[in-house]
Design a protein around this motif. Structure first.
Motif, short mmCIF file in Angstrom:
data_model
loop_
_atom_site.label_atom_id
_atom_site.label_comp_id
_atom_site.label_asym_id
_atom_site.label_seq_id
_atom_site.Cartn_x
_atom_site.Cartn_y
_atom_site.Cartn_z
N THR A 78 4.73 6.89 -10.98
CA THR A 78 4.22 6.61 -12.32
C THR A 78 2.70 6.71 -12.40
N ILE A 79 2.04 6.73 -11.24
CA ILE A 79 0.58 6.86 -11.22
C ILE A 79 0.23 8.34 -11.19
N PRO A 80 -0.63 8.81 -12.05
CA PRO A 80 -1.01 10.24 -12.05
C PRO A 80 -1.61 10.66 -10.72
N THR A 104 0.82 -1.21 0.00
CA THR A 104 0.00 0.00 0.00
C THR A 104 0.86 1.26 0.00
N VAL A 105 1.93 1.24 0.79
CA VAL A 105 2.83 2.40 0.82
C VAL A 105 3.54 2.57 -0.51
N GLN A 106 3.98 1.47 -1.10
CA GLN A 106 4.63 1.55 -2.40
C GLN A 106 3.70 2.13 -3.46
#
Length: 221
Positions: A152-154, A144-146
């Motif tokens: 890379t996620i907007p 979850t933290v990663q």
């Protein structure tokens, strides 16, 4: 003093282990391992567990849907299911085994070595139950933290955050490990002498009567 420590360690160990086992069962089935808050729709919150996803609406309440396929789940959820089931089973087995080794239980009082081994074995099993509960909870928290800090996620995409079940799982694992350790300490400490049973008491009275008869015979002679 060692006998007092042994009794306190046993009672505290069983109490903490029982609390940890109940919390681990609760964490296993609660659908609150992850929370997703939608900023575009603040009246709707999503939660995810090991078995289902739920949507919480202010007007419609909570609606949950079970996962369709076990193989379609992420690997951390699949392994977490197995480990949490293993933790619940080991916790129940550890409580059962250690219960027969408690000094306060009047079962096999004369077999002190057997009770000591049962108490120690139960503590080890409970310790293993705590570890198998901490592993999936910590693994899901790490993923979850990663994902939360994944560049890379907007930024516009909502991120999953820690749910209440993760904290319950951490407390459960901690209580199980601590309870099992206390039971092991209680098993390795000094043992109380076994209580006199019916036959032992009768034998003691018979010996005492024999001594009195010998004394009276000596006085008469």
């Amino acid at each position: 003093m060692p006998l007092v420590f042994r009794t306190v360690a046993q009672l505290a160990g069983v109490s903490l282990s029982l609390l940890g086992w109940v919390l681990s069962c609760l964490a296993n089935y609660l659908p609150h391992w992850k929370n997703l808050n939608l900023e575009l729709n603040e009246m709707e919150n999503w939660t995810m567990g090991l078995w289902q996803t739920c949507v919480i609406q202010e007007e419609g309440g909570m609606q949950c849907k079970d996962f369709d396929s076990f193989l379609a789940l992420p690997v951390e959820l699949r392994i977490s299911r197995i480990l949490m089931f293993l933790s619940n089973g080991l916790g129940f087995l550890g409580l059962l085994v250690s219960g027969f080794g408690l000094d306060c239980l009047r079962i096999a009082e004369r077999q002190r070595d057997l009770k000591k081994r049962l108490l120690f074995l139960g503590g080890v099993v409970l310790w293993m139950s705590g570890i198998t509960a901490l592993i999936p909870v910590s693994w899901v928290a790490h993923i979850t933290v990663q994902e939360f800090w994944d560049e890379t996620i907007p930024d516009i995409v909502p991120r999953w955050e820690f749910g209440d079940a993760l904290f319950i799982g951490w407390f459960a694992g901690f209580f199980l490990v601590l309870g099992g350790s206390l039971l092991n300490c209680g098993a390795c400490s000094a043992q109380a002498p076994p209580a006199l049973g019916r036959y032992a008491a009768a034998a003691a009275v018979h010996d005492r009567c024999g001594q009195l008869q010998m004394k009276s015979t000596d006085l008469q002679t």
